[in-house]
Design an enzyme around this catalytic site. Structure first.
Site, PDB file in Angstrom:
ATOM      1  N   ASN A  68       0.866  -1.188   0.000  1.00  0.00           N
ATOM      2  CA  ASN A  68       0.000   0.000   0.000  1.00  0.00           C
ATOM      3  C   ASN A  68       0.899   1.233   0.000  1.00  0.00           C
ATOM      4  OD1 ASN A  68      -1.855   1.986   0.483  1.00  0.00           O
ATOM      5  ND2 ASN A  68      -2.481   1.248   2.508  1.00  0.00           N
ATOM      6  N   LYS A  70       0.068   4.238  -0.340  1.00  0.00           N
ATOM      7  CA  LYS A  70      -0.627   5.390   0.265  1.00  0.00           C
ATOM      8  C   LYS A  70      -0.414   6.637  -0.595  1.00  0.00           C
ATOM      9  CE  LYS A  70      -0.282   3.138   4.706  1.00  0.00           C
ATOM     10  NZ  LYS A  70      -0.206   3.210   6.131  1.00  0.00           N
ATOM     11  N   HIS A 152      -9.563   0.694   5.077  1.00  0.00           N
ATOM     12  CA  HIS A 152      -8.274   0.964   5.715  1.00  0.00           C
ATOM     13  C   HIS A 152      -8.481   1.924   6.887  1.00  0.00           C
ATOM     14  CE1 HIS A 152      -4.203   2.358   6.398  1.00  0.00           C
ATOM     15  NE2 HIS A 152      -3.811   1.242   5.815  1.00  0.00           N
ATOM     16  N   GLU A 154      -6.893   4.375   7.896  1.00  0.00           N
ATOM     17  CA  GLU A 154      -6.747   5.816   7.613  1.00  0.00           C
ATOM     18  C   GLU A 154      -8.021   6.368   6.979  1.00  0.00           C
ATOM     19  OE1 GLU A 154      -3.050   5.269   5.568  1.00  0.00           O
ATOM     20  OE2 GLU A 154      -2.095   4.855   7.498  1.00  0.00           O
ATOM     21  N   GLU A 226      -5.381  -5.271  10.479  1.00  0.00           N
ATOM     22  CA  GLU A 226      -4.380  -4.229  10.683  1.00  0.00           C
ATOM     23  C   GLU A 226      -4.692  -3.454  11.964  1.00  0.00           C
ATOM     24  OE1 GLU A 226      -2.408  -3.012   6.792  1.00  0.00           O
ATOM     25  OE2 GLU A 226      -4.288  -1.938   6.823  1.00  0.00           O
ATOM     26  N   GLY A 232       2.130   2.195  10.710  1.00  0.00           N
ATOM     27  CA  GLY A 232       3.038   3.332  10.550  1.00  0.00           C
ATOM     28  C   GLY A 232       3.726   3.753  11.843  1.00  0.00           C
ATOM     29  N   SER A 272       3.297  -2.144  10.338  1.00  0.00           N
ATOM     30  CA  SER A 272       4.745  -2.126  10.577  1.00  0.00           C
ATOM     31  C   SER A 272       5.456  -3.429  10.196  1.00  0.00           C
ATOM     32  CB  SER A 272       5.045  -1.755  12.033  1.00  0.00           C
ATOM     33  OG  SER A 272       4.577  -0.446  12.295  1.00  0.00           O
TER      34      SER A 272
HETATM   35  P1  PGA Z   1       2.686   0.221   7.628  1.00  0.00           P
HETATM   36  O1  PGA Z   1       1.235   0.404   6.984  1.00  0.00           O
HETATM   37  O2  PGA Z   1       3.266  -1.027   7.065  1.00  0.00           O
HETATM   38  O3  PGA Z   1       3.450   1.447   7.186  1.00  0.00           O
HETATM   39  O4  PGA Z   1       2.513   0.163   9.093  1.00  0.00           O
HETATM   40  C1  PGA Z   1       0.407  -0.702   6.769  1.00  0.00           C
HETATM   41  C2  PGA Z   1      -0.878  -0.252   6.141  1.00  0.00           C
HETATM   42  O5  PGA Z   1      -1.326   0.864   6.415  1.00  0.00           O
HETATM   43  O6  PGA Z   1      -1.495  -0.989   5.374  1.00  0.00           O
END
Ligand code: PGA
Length: 398
Positions: A68, A70, A152, A154, A226, A232, A272
């Site tokens: 992803n 983003k 997701h 976010e 997740e 993140g 992460s």
């Molecule tokens: P990350 O994000 O690996 O940077 O923690 C995962 C995601 O948002 O799908």
């Protein structure tokens, strides 16, 4: 078979992971009838492989890794990333998908190897029209996108999308033939309040409920667990923490949809994940892949994550070889054992005959029997000690 083991596994794992397991508050009587209805709408392809007793992962049996990207990248950085991915050596037995920002999808599509499929990071809730700034699933189909990430955290917690909206989006995307990476996961305070499972079940229910409208197939759904606190933040869930939620999700699918869907659906972990922790996570039986954010922006590291199931597969291979050895040794041991009963066999092998009475027909010595039993037990425990997906489920059916 592995599905049958999940409730036991979830009970066990909840004991040592420190996660307070509040009892699922789902109204099962309600959800059963809802999902019996769903089941009647789901077309399950019996030709697909993916029995968890035979292959390493659920779903198609393939590990699934999504990147992803983003809201990151420029034409230049994406050119470099694509070139790194094109030159990376990727395990053949892994489904790989990347999700660039909308505006770069065309660039990526034109330059990236066909080995990797392309996903969008979002799609509109229905057919296109007067919806400024939105992109419809039909348009994604039109440009050759195969997947979309929905739900997701976010989008949930920064943009403010709720379960109902997300469920509707998923139903529409599925009805248009897109695959959906359906994201679920709890916030830190929810985990600390012991609500992890409740939150995940609620989000799953919203995804599943909308499937009623679209008559989709679960074959096109990958569930991404997740935990919001791990996204993140560099704070990855431990393999045990991730595994216990994956087990609970699979158990939920089994109870509310069907054993077949629970067995086939891939449940991937995100939060992460990086080149250093992916191999350990990949060993967990119910982790069927990853959704990767930050680390997917670095081609070589993303390749390491994609290939992280390889170690485990090597272990499975050695388990398979041990199993063959076991099958090879078993008849030999049995023949020796039987020989001890035969007076016509002129073995006077002290382990297998009672020396004090060589004419006795049923003359297996207790020592011989004991050795046979010990050898068999050692071989069996050696197999199961691998926590083998290949073989273990045969006796992990409790
Ligand atoms: P990350 O994000 O690996 O940077 O923690 C995962 C995601 O948002 O799908």
């Amino acid at each position: 078979m592995a599905v049958a083991s999940t409730s036991l596994a979830s009970q066990l794992s909840a004991q040592f992971s420190g996660l307070r397991r509040s009892s699922p508050k789902l109204d099962h009587s309600q959800s059963q009838s809802l999902f019996q209805h769903v089941q009647s709408h789901i077309r399950l392809s019996s030709s697909r492989k993916g029995c968890r007793g035979v292959v390493a992962m659920a779903g198609t049996g393939k590990f699934f890794v999504g990147g992803n990207w983003k809201c990151n990248g420029t034409k230049e950085s994406i050119t470099k990333l694509v070139s790194d991915l094109n030159s990376a050596k990727l395990e053949a037995d892994v489904d790989v998908v990347v999700a660039p920002p909308f505006v770069y999808i065309e660039q990526v599509k034109n330059t990236l190897t066909d080995r990797i499929e392309i996903s969008a990071q979002n799609s509109w809730v229905g057919k296109g029209g007067a919806f400024t700034g939105e992109i419809s699933a039909d348009q994604l189909n039109d440009i050759g996108c195969k997947w979309v990430i929905l739900g997701h955290s976010e989008r949930r917690h920064v943009i403010g999308e709720d379960d109902q909206f997300i469920g509707k989006k998923a139903a529409y995307a599925l009805s248009q033939g897109l695959g959906v990476m359906a994201c679920i996961g709890e916030k830190l305070e929810e985990r600390e309040a012991g609500k992890t499972f409740d939150v995940c079940y609620q989000q799953l229910k919203a995804f599943a409920g909308k499937f009623l409208d679209a008559v989709p197939s679960w074959d096109n759904v990958v569930i991404a667990y997740e935990p919001v606190w791990a996204i993140g933040t560099g704070k990855v869930a431990t393999p045990v923490q991730a595994q216990e939620v994956h087990v609970a999700v699979r158990d939920w699918l089994r109870k509310n949809v069907s054993a077949e869907v629970a067995s086939k659906t891939r449940i991937i972990y995100g939060g992460s994940v990086n080149g250093g922790n992916s191999a350990e996570l990949a060993k967990q039986e119910d982790i069927d892949g990853f959704l990767v954010g930050g680390a997917s922006l670095k081609g070589p590291e993303f390749a390491t994550i994609i290939n992280s199931s390889a170690d485990y597969k090597a272990q499975l291979k050695s388990t398979a070889i041990n199993f063959q050895l076991f099958l090879f040794l078993l008849p030999i041991l049995l023949i020796l054992f039987m020989a001890s009963y035969s007076t016509s066999w002129r073995f006077n092998f002290p382990l297998w005959r009672q020396e004090h009475d060589p004419k006795q027909r049923a003359g297996a010595s207790p020592l011989g029997v004991a050795i046979l039993v010990v050898v068999l037990l050692v071989l069996l425990s050696y197999q199961s000690s691998f926590h083998s997906k290949w073989f273990g489920p045969l006796w992990r059916t409790g």
